[in-house]
Design an enzyme around this catalytic site. Structure first.
Site, PDB file in Angstrom:
ATOM      1  N   ASP A 157       0.839  -1.201   0.000  1.00  0.00           N
ATOM      2  CA  ASP A 157       0.000   0.000   0.000  1.00  0.00           C
ATOM      3  C   ASP A 157       0.875   1.254   0.000  1.00  0.00           C
ATOM      4  O   ASP A 157       2.041   1.203   0.402  1.00  0.00           O
ATOM      5  CB  ASP A 157      -0.884   0.041   1.255  1.00  0.00           C
ATOM      6  CG  ASP A 157      -1.856  -1.126   1.290  1.00  0.00           C
ATOM      7  OD1 ASP A 157      -2.150  -1.685   0.221  1.00  0.00           O
ATOM      8  OD2 ASP A 157      -2.302  -1.464   2.404  1.00  0.00           O
TER       9      ASP A 157
HETATM   10  N1  URA Z   1      -1.261  -5.905   3.876  1.00  0.00           N
HETATM   11  C1  URA Z   1      -1.730  -4.646   3.884  1.00  0.00           C
HETATM   12  O1  URA Z   1      -2.748  -4.370   4.497  1.00  0.00           O
HETATM   13  N2  URA Z   1      -1.044  -3.717   3.214  1.00  0.00           N
HETATM   14  C2  URA Z   1       0.102  -3.966   2.562  1.00  0.00           C
HETATM   15  O2  URA Z   1       0.700  -3.061   1.981  1.00  0.00           O
HETATM   16  C3  URA Z   1       0.586  -5.285   2.566  1.00  0.00           C
HETATM   17  C4  URA Z   1      -0.125  -6.240   3.218  1.00  0.00           C
END
Ligand code: URA
Length: 241
Positions: A107
């Site tokens: 993310d």
């Molecule tokens: N899980 C999440 O919630 N975000 C990420 O970036 C990776 C795994």
């Protein structure tokens, strides 16, 4: 079987510049193939077996690159984005010639290990749900994380869309108002770690991936820095996937 390729194409793939740049390098007589100066762009070479020298120094062809990046917050792990800065914008131009892409997403607000490669086969294997490659995250989460959470995550929990997660391994580093844990999952659903904690009524306040299969984030890399994977790491990655 020998695969013959144009000299300018090979040099450009190797990161020595755009087609236009390498044409100039070749025209200037800076390239030797098997001991002979070659000034023709379309000269055909066998990149794996011919000896290539640039300015008198031997250089070695490779088709694939494998990069480990310590992704910072604020950049997106896609190749193209109309609004946000992408992880590719953190790479030097010599790497962009290989057309790398991130093998798996993080993310925008997640930090840590991101593997970038142009090896589609390896990326596919790494991400294939069937292979279930372990991904470990360091997580800071609001609230006290306890044994009961460990058990729930181990059994699999139901996410907001009704999906039941595969068993995940939780290691509690510190249980506090803001707890510190490590979570290892075999899946990679959208916002998975955040949603897993949400299902436990807890909010993730910091998330960082620290390993993916056999590859551990090199802690010497500061945020936004990257390095190529070492031979040994590439070998491990190929064995495990
Ligand atoms: N899980 C999440 O919630 N975000 C990420 O970036 C990776 C795994």
């Amino acid at each position: 079987m020998k695969k013959m390729e144009r000299l300018d194409k090979i040099l450009s793939h190797m990161g020595y510049g755009s087609r236009k740049d390498v044409k100039k390098i070749i025209k200037d007589g800076r390239v030797e193939i098997n001991g002979e100066t070659i000034d023709k762009n379309d000269y055909k070479i066998d990149p794996y077996n011919d000896r290539i020298k640039l300015d008198g120094e031997e250089i070695f062809y490779r088709e694939y690159i494998y990069i480990m990046m310590n992704k910072p917050k604020g950049v997106v792990s896609s190749t193209d984005d109309p609004i946000n800065r992408t992880v590719l914008e953190l790479l030097e131009e010599e790497y962009l010639f290989f057309n790398p892409f991130p093998a798996g997403r993080l993310d925008k607000d997640t930090e840590g290990l991101l593997i970038l490669t142009n090896d589609g086969k390896l990326a596919h294997e790494l991400l294939s749900p069937k292979k279930g490659v372990d991904k470990t995250y360091y997580v800071e989460v609001e609230g006290y994380v306890e044994e009961e959470h460990m058990e729930k995550l181990d059994k699999g929990i139901i996410l907001d869309d009704g999906y039941k997660t595969l068993p995940a391994k939780l290691e509690i580093i510190e249980s506090n108002f803001i707890s510190k844990v490590k979570l290892t999952i075999k899946e990679g659903k959208f916002h998975q770690v955040k949603r897993m904690f949400q299902a436990l009524n807890m909010e993730v306040v910091y998330l960082k991936r620290i390993s993916m299969g056999p590859i551990k984030l090199d802690e010497r890399l500061r945020l936004g820095e990257y390095r190529e994977l070492m031979e040994e790491e590439i070998k491990l990655l190929k064995e495990k996937s």
